[in-house]
Enzyme design. Structure first.
Site, short mmCIF file in Angstrom:
data_model
loop_
_atom_site.label_atom_id
_atom_site.label_comp_id
_atom_site.label_asym_id
_atom_site.label_seq_id
_atom_site.Cartn_x
_atom_site.Cartn_y
_atom_site.Cartn_z
N GLU A 25 -5.23 19.03 19.09
CA GLU A 25 -4.08 18.83 18.20
C GLU A 25 -2.75 18.92 18.96
O GLU A 25 -2.71 19.37 20.11
CB GLU A 25 -4.08 19.84 17.05
N LYS A 86 6.35 18.33 12.19
CA LYS A 86 5.03 18.96 12.06
C LYS A 86 4.25 18.12 11.04
O LYS A 86 4.61 18.10 9.86
CB LYS A 86 5.20 20.40 11.60
N VAL A 106 -3.87 20.86 12.21
CA VAL A 106 -5.33 20.78 12.14
C VAL A 106 -5.74 19.70 11.14
O VAL A 106 -6.58 18.85 11.43
CB VAL A 106 -5.94 22.16 11.78
N ASP A 138 0.80 29.22 -1.49
CA ASP A 138 0.82 28.68 -0.13
C ASP A 138 -0.59 28.71 0.47
O ASP A 138 -1.06 29.74 0.95
CB ASP A 138 1.81 29.47 0.74
N SER A 140 -2.89 26.34 3.11
CA SER A 140 -2.76 25.23 4.06
C SER A 140 -3.62 24.04 3.68
O SER A 140 -4.76 24.18 3.23
CB SER A 140 -3.17 25.71 5.45
N ALA A 141 -3.06 22.84 3.91
CA ALA A 141 -3.83 21.61 3.71
C ALA A 141 -5.01 21.53 4.69
O ALA A 141 -5.93 20.73 4.49
CB ALA A 141 -2.92 20.39 3.89
N ASP A 142 -4.99 22.38 5.72
CA ASP A 142 -6.13 22.42 6.66
C ASP A 142 -7.43 22.68 5.92
O ASP A 142 -8.48 22.13 6.26
CB ASP A 142 -5.96 23.55 7.70
N LYS A 159 -5.33 33.77 11.90
CA LYS A 159 -4.40 34.87 12.19
C LYS A 159 -4.24 35.78 10.99
O LYS A 159 -4.35 35.33 9.85
CB LYS A 159 -3.03 34.28 12.49
N1 PSU Z 1 -2.22 28.93 13.25
C1 PSU Z 1 -2.08 29.35 14.51
N2 PSU Z 1 -1.46 28.54 15.41
C2 PSU Z 1 -1.00 27.29 15.07
C3 PSU Z 1 -1.18 26.87 13.73
C4 PSU Z 1 -1.79 27.70 12.86
O1 PSU Z 1 -2.49 30.46 14.82
O2 PSU Z 1 -0.44 26.59 15.92
C5 PSU Z 1 -0.72 25.50 13.32
C6 PSU Z 1 -1.91 24.52 13.28
O3 PSU Z 1 -1.48 23.24 13.70
C7 PSU Z 1 -2.25 24.50 11.80
C8 PSU Z 1 -0.88 24.63 11.16
O4 PSU Z 1 -2.91 23.34 11.39
O5 PSU Z 1 -0.20 25.56 12.00
C9 PSU Z 1 -0.98 25.13 9.75
O6 PSU Z 1 0.26 25.04 9.14
P1 PSU Z 1 0.40 25.25 7.56
O7 PSU Z 1 0.07 26.70 7.34
O8 PSU Z 1 1.84 24.94 7.26
O9 PSU Z 1 -0.56 24.31 6.91
MN MN Z 2 1.83 26.26 3.80
#
Ligand code: PSU
Ligand code: MN
Length: 304
Positions: A25, A86, A106, A138, A140-142, A159
């Site tokens: 990524e 992002k 991701v 909140d 994540s879309a992941d 994390k």
């Molecule tokens: N968690 C980490 N390091 C990262 C990310 C998440 O420990 O770099 C990044 C990854 O690219 C992940 C994104 O897909 O943050 C998730 O962001 P969000 O929570 O806004 O979906």
């Molecule tokens: Mn988010």
């Protein structure tokens, strides 16, 4: 092939020949680490994958093109531009239509990897259910993407800026297998153990590949989370990092940080509060993940 996709010739040839390919990524590069460590790490990950006998495919969006495989110059561009968008799933159509640049998360990377026919992807940590999500929503879309794209995501767990227990619950709801390699405990990125039992355990890349093959042979679409605990020599125990994570969460709340800015904000604050110790751990764990991902990709193509 999708007309918006640009697959580098070496990667296209490897895929056509049934060789092992590992996706990487770019949000991790653009927003997860400072320059120049991010650029050095991005190059090191590609080298590690090559040494292990697979072909690396770093993914980003440049001039509205979904790029699978970046030149060294393009990789440097991603690493040097802190204003790279992002790019999660919702950002893809806007970047394509506007011919913009984006560093894929991701979720974004999984979707583009799947479009290209890449089944294994190495990253650092996945996004998940944030602490306080009952109020903020909140998530994540992941996680949703894990249920959609047929890609195994090799990560060091999630994390502790996230609610790890709820993240595992959500993955269960979505039907996404979570397999931890060599441990019964789901890892917490900087730490080998999160205190949450891993739903499944595997003890080799071959075992992980067998689970992936079985999932897809059953017609169960979507991905898998392959959790690879950080090497013991590089870990920061939960008890030590938790103080900094807590401070970063309070700061984000005070400053009213919302939406896609939350994760990068927390990552930066934890890094600053640990005075670089977290950066060293972060680099070590992604390298470790790249190696395992290459082994899984090789095991997958050997039996197909
Ligand atoms: N968690 C980490 N390091 C990262 C990310 C998440 O420990 O770099 C990044 C990854 O690219 C992940 C994104 O897909 O943050 C998730 O962001 P969000 O929570 O806004 O979906
Ligand atoms: Mn988010």
């Amino acid at each position: 092939m999708n007309p918006h996709l640009d697959i580098a010739p070496e990667i296209a040839a490897a895929l056509a020949a049934g060789k092992a390919v590992v996706a990487l990524e770019s949000t991790l590069i653009a927003h997860g680490m400072p320059f120049p460590q991010n650029f050095e790490t991005a190059r090191a990950l590609e080298a590690i994958i090559r040494q292990a006998g697979a072909v690396p495919a770093t993914i980003a969006i440049l001039h509205g093109r979904l790029k699978v495989g970046l030149s060294e110059q393009e990789l440097r561009g991603v690493a040097e531009s802190p204003d790279m968008v992002k790019a999660s799933l919702r950002d893809l159509p806007v970047l394509v239509a506007g011919k913009g640049h984006g560093a894929t998360t991701v979720a974004g990377t999984m979707r583009i990897a799947a479009m290209a026919g890449i089944r294994v992807f190495a990253t650092g940590g996945i996004g998940g259910v944030h602490r306080g999500a009952a109020k903020s929503l909140d998530i994540s879309a992941d996680l949703e993407e894990m249920a959609r794209s047929d890609v195994a995501v090799v990560c060091a767990g999630a994390k502790s800026i996230l609610d790890i227990g709820l993240t595992l619950e959500y993955l269960e709801t979505l039907g996404v297998p979570v397999v931890t390699v060599g441990s019964d405990d789901f890892p917490a990125f900087y730490s080998r153990a999160s205190g949450h039992r891993s739903p499944f355990r595997a003890d080799s890349a071959a075992e992980v590949a067998a689970i992936c093959r079985a999932k897809w042979a059953l017609g169960l679409s979507g991905g898998l989370v392959v959790a690879n605990p950080i090497p013991a020599a590089d870990e920061i125990p939960c008890a030590e990092i938790d103080r900094q994570v807590h401070a970063a969460l309070v700061e984000a709340d005070t400053m009213g940080v919302k939406g896609k800015a939350v994760t990068p904000f927390l990552l930066k604050h934890v890094a600053a509060l640990t005075e670089g110790r977290s950066l060293a751990a972060n680099i070590a764990l992604v390298r470790h993940n790249a190696r395992l991902a290459a082994e899984i990709a090789k095991a997958l193509v050997e039996h197909s």
